[in-house]
Design an enzyme around this catalytic site. Sequence first.
Site, PDB file in Angstrom:
ATOM      1  N   THR A 104       0.806  -1.225   0.000  1.00 38.75           N
ATOM      2  CA  THR A 104       0.000   0.000   0.000  1.00 38.75           C
ATOM      3  C   THR A 104       0.840   1.276   0.000  1.00 38.75           C
ATOM      4  OG1 THR A 104      -1.820  -1.106   1.073  1.00 38.75           O
ATOM      5  CG2 THR A 104      -1.721   1.276   1.326  1.00 38.75           C
ATOM      6  N   ASP A 112      -3.892   6.055   7.058  1.00 34.22           N
ATOM      7  CA  ASP A 112      -2.961   7.173   7.206  1.00 34.22           C
ATOM      8  C   ASP A 112      -1.922   7.180   6.091  1.00 34.22           C
ATOM      9  OD1 ASP A 112      -1.555   4.893   8.079  1.00 34.22           O
ATOM     10  OD2 ASP A 112      -1.326   5.601  10.145  1.00 34.22           O
ATOM     11  N   HIS A 128      -8.249  -8.860   1.830  1.00 29.95           N
ATOM     12  CA  HIS A 128      -7.421  -9.553   2.837  1.00 29.95           C
ATOM     13  C   HIS A 128      -8.246 -10.519   3.690  1.00 29.95           C
ATOM     14  CE1 HIS A 128      -3.532  -7.728   2.353  1.00 29.95           C
ATOM     15  NE2 HIS A 128      -4.015  -6.513   2.451  1.00 29.95           N
ATOM     16  N   HIS A 160      -1.109  -9.315  -0.840  1.00 29.37           N
ATOM     17  CA  HIS A 160      -0.441  -8.884  -2.073  1.00 29.37           C
ATOM     18  C   HIS A 160       1.003  -8.588  -1.693  1.00 29.37           C
ATOM     19  CE1 HIS A 160      -0.949  -5.054  -0.065  1.00 29.37           C
ATOM     20  NE2 HIS A 160      -2.161  -5.471   0.209  1.00 29.37           N
TER      21      HIS A 160
HETATM   22 ZN   LIG Z   1      -3.092  -1.358  -0.378  1.00 28.87          ZN
END
Ligand SMILES: [Zn+2]
Length: 576
Positions: free
Chosen positions: A91, A174, A310, A510
């Site tokens: 991410t 965040d 997830h 991932h």
């Molecule tokens: Zn992500």
Amino acid sequence: MARFGSALLSRLGALSLVALACAQAVPAFAEEAPVAAPAPKAPSLIVAISIDQFSADLFAEYRNHYTGGLARLLKGAVFPAGFQSHAATETCPGHSTLLTGVHPARTGIIANTWIDLSLKRADKKVYCVEDESNPDSTPNKPVVSTAHLKVPTLGEWAKKQWPASRNVAVSAKDRAVAMMGGHQIDAGFWYVGDAFTSFAGRSLPADVTDENKRIRALLDKGAPAMAIPSWCVARNQAVQAGAVTVGTGRFVLGDKEDKRKLGDQLRYSPRMDAATLELAASLLTSMKLGKGQAPDILSVSLSANDYVGHAYGTEGLEMCIQQQQLDQKLGEFFAKLDASGVDYAVVLSADHGGVDTPERLRLQGVPEAARGEAALNGEGLGRAIAAELGISGSFAACNPGPDVAGNIICSDGLSGDYWISPDLSAEARAKVAARLVEKLKAHVQVEAVFTKAEIAAVPYPVGHPQDWTLLQRARASFDPQRSGDVYSVLKRAIVPVTTPRANATTITTHGSVWDYDRRVPMLFWRKGMTGFEQPQPVETVDIAPTLAALIGLKVPQGAFDGRCLDLDAGPADTCR
Ligand SMILES: [Zn+2]
């Protein structure tokens, strides 16, 4: 569209006078005076949307079912094969490419979490958006900071050229806010526990406190199971993933059997995106975004898609409902943007893709799918290698805790970077690295292993990202200060999550070098534009230069790794 082209042509003369030459790897940012007016007829608001874990595969699977916001974007410029080209498809690195226009090797964001064994504190992990110099900060409860991001974002370039430009970012996460907004954020909000919050020391405006009240009321009231769209019925089949059953979930809020806190139940559901979009729309109105003297940038990262992926995998009823809800809520959001009267342009992409839970992959034609073995964890390997090489002593531990003394290798899981203790001599470190490479290469689930020196020696990759070697992919998310000593790549469809226990919220993930994690859609839309579809591979680092050209933003040569994508379907060129 002709109007894009003529607008750009008319400002070429002015811009060429202020073209800035800059060959530095990280462009000089703060010195130059504001230059150049916005392009005539430039959109007054850029809405940059990231759908967390929205793989090109999900987009392909569901695009025929969209009727809301995503259906609208399908009428714009559609690039179905966008690439988060780098290896570390997580991410924070992924979001760091979206509006900076450079790969993680230049953003410095090599992972969500890396390890700095020279840290004084017991926990050597560093979260990508934490200020680890603050004694109150831990990777799990970070004092949120953008200090690790090494380059400016689109919103910051805009503010430099036009000080009146506003840079706003909203997400459940965040790290998405920090990476899309960058260092100079006028308003940045994310979700912690059961409410939106902001950077330390910033007060929360009424938009946020009102949204938090709405969330509180929803959590107190609860919500029933979501309806099953007709096209999701076939996916409503239970699958066992360790101790967790998935495939039939419908996001009941306040279910007595759900052991998670209410705030988390909301987060792991489409309701999180609804709240995020509601807050973004509220800020649009209260801040009068798109109605000022210069283009504004509104970044919205929708996290529920990732939480759902997830927790339930990508091919069950849960993701099907999530896709339907996402499409509908985006439609409502765009309707609010339409009602504002603002001339806005949208880009929608993702920070990375994803892959289904290995149990369902095996049921559905991928027999080689499996869970990564715990033996690949750095700590276990470090102990074994220390014993084999006769290395003993008190070395920096990966994590705080009583049973980690004497370990010499840390990793953040079963693949990716491995860090060797800096307390060892150079000779011992070399021996440990060699043995680690040998052990990883011998493991049946490992595809490739690279040393830091091997990655560093690779030229910065260019060209079509689908053709990059695994080593080139690793190079694109390599930082000599932050990356590990060894980088390990698992085989395709080996998911680095060990067997889920009861109530586990991560059953798949991932982060791999494989295209199911690298390939994401890139969709551009503006009212009145003539749409087209371009299946050739493009990169998420192309988004920032594309948007910069659209609004008439001038950045130094070399500032972007990516290239401007011409969004005009005809002979005019939005990049000129
Ligand atoms: Zn992500």
